[in-house]
Design an enzyme around this catalytic site. Structure first.
Site, PDB file in Angstrom:
ATOM      1  NE  ARG A 141       6.617   3.332  -6.405  1.00 12.12           N
ATOM      2  CZ  ARG A 141       6.766   3.607  -7.681  1.00 12.12           C
ATOM      3  NH1 ARG A 141       7.058   4.899  -7.825  1.00 12.12           N
ATOM      4  NH2 ARG A 141       6.481   2.488  -8.598  1.00 12.12           N
ATOM      5  CE  LYS A 166       9.632  -0.788  -7.026  1.00 10.73           C
ATOM      6  NZ  LYS A 166       8.498  -1.554  -6.711  1.00 10.73           N
ATOM      7  CG  HIS A 271       2.091   0.977  -1.834  1.00 12.68           C
ATOM      8  ND1 HIS A 271       2.916   1.976  -2.312  1.00 12.68           N
ATOM      9  CD2 HIS A 271       1.847   0.092  -2.768  1.00 12.68           C
ATOM     10  CE1 HIS A 271       3.404   1.714  -3.361  1.00 12.68           C
ATOM     11  NE2 HIS A 271       2.682   0.450  -3.759  1.00 12.68           N
ATOM     12  NE  ARG A 274       2.371   3.417  -6.737  1.00 12.88           N
ATOM     13  CZ  ARG A 274       2.855   4.024  -7.800  1.00 12.88           C
ATOM     14  NH1 ARG A 274       2.758   5.289  -7.732  1.00 12.88           N
ATOM     15  NH2 ARG A 274       3.513   3.131  -8.702  1.00 12.88           N
ATOM     16  CE1 TYR A 306      -3.477  -0.960  -7.987  1.00 14.79           C
ATOM     17  CE2 TYR A 306      -2.233  -0.559  -9.829  1.00 14.79           C
ATOM     18  CZ  TYR A 306      -2.251  -0.553  -8.426  1.00 14.79           C
ATOM     19  OH  TYR A 306      -1.339  -0.262  -7.610  1.00 14.79           O
TER      20      TYR A 306
END
Length: 322
Positions: A141, A166, A271, A274, A306
């Site tokens: 991130r 996170k 992002h 990522r 994904y």
């Protein structure tokens, strides 16, 4: 919050103390206080002890209906308020099931092809090109890339350690082979300046929690130096002047500008790199559980999005057209 007087100053101190006892990140602390303050102001600066389920429902419903916030934003506000009542004030929240919930429309993330990612990175100057390369090559991130320290890069094992990511979790991820020389050179320059006692290194770096008190010299040691330091010095929570890392907003602005220059034609940002890391690994045959661990997802369903981006979520079904 000047109009709230000493009562709310005391409340903020209580929130800060409990958050730090639970070792939440500084970003969580800032976010939680933002929503707690918003909640108090929404109800005419009443103290939370004077309010309950009715006022919580009204605030959360207003966010969904009037402000049209995303589901994740409403959940963040809810988490902050529940934390306030449960952990700080010791008051049960009660039944708030009547709250109108923000809708969570299914959206697929924007991803780039490998060539598009490399074109984007080529448009960036140092050190942003290296930071973007870590977002794409290691799945970091943006905030994780800015918070890297010298000690987090392990060349002998080819891994990067992400600390306090996170959810306050640590994890390890790949150290991309093509970045080895660039990272070594970058870290070599930092080490050389540190050894020469460059004035920038006279000011200690910011340290997590009470580490500065436990190890007074750690902030000036090489291993704790930021990999991507800022030249600005700011006061920490105790009022001591410290050196911080490059701010995430600087990286985001640089990447946004690079996207435009690259001519990719997609609504991409930090992002996106990522997201592209994850889809590229899956496209190249990596196991989804491994990708989950590298990304630091606690729930594999988050990683499975994904597979839909790749069109692999249809259980082998093909179009009848051919």
């Amino acid at each position: 919050m000047a109009s709230t007087g000493s009562t709310n100053l005391k409340l903020r101190d209580q929130v800060r103390r409990v958050i730090r006892l639970n070792r939440y990140s500084i970003r969580t602390e800032q976010s939680y206080w933002y929503w707690i303050r918003f909640y108090i102001r929404f109800h005419g600066v009443r103290h939370p002890q004077e309010m309950g389920p009715k006022e919580i429902q009204e605030f959360l419903t207003w966010l969904a209906v009037e402000r049209n916030v995303a589901a994740a934003t409403q959940n963040q506000a809810l988490n902050a308020i529940v934390f306030l009542y449960d952990k700080v004030l010791g008051i049960p929240v009660g039944d708030i099931s009547g709250t109108t919930r923000a809708k969570r429309p299914p959206r697929l993330p924007v991803v780039l092809t490998h060539d598009e990612a490399m074109r984007l990175i080529a448009e960036l100057s140092s050190p942003y090109d290296l930071m973007a390369s870590l977002m794409y090559g290691a799945g970091l991130r943006v905030v994780e890339s800015t918070r890297l320290r010298i000690k987090d890069v392990d060349f002998s094992r080819s891994i990067i350690t992400v600390r306090d990511g996170k959810g306050g979790k640590d994890r390890t991820t790949l150290l991309p082979g093509p970045l080895l020389e660039k990272l070594k050179n970058h870290m070599g320059r930092i080490q050389a300046e540190w050894k020469m006692a460059n004035p920038d290194y006279w000011v200690p770096v910011s340290l997590p929690f009470a580490l500065a008190r436990k190890y007074p010299n750690a902030g000036q040691s090489l291993e704790w130096q930021w990999l991507f330091p800022s030249h600005d010095c700011v006061p920490d929570e105790s009022g001591n002047i410290v050196r911080h890392h490059i701010h995430t907003s600087s990286v985001q602005k640089a990447v946004k500008a690079a996207v435009k220059r690259s001519g990719i034609g997609k609504a991409a940002g930090c992002h996106t790199l990522r997201h592209t890391f994850a889809t590229e690994l899956l496209r190249r045959g990596s196991d989804i559980r491994t990708v989950q661990e590298l990304l630091g997802h606690s729930d594999i369903r988050t990683t499975q999005i994904y597979t839909h981006v790749l069109g692999q979520g249809f259980a082998g079904v093909s179009s009848p057209l051919g």
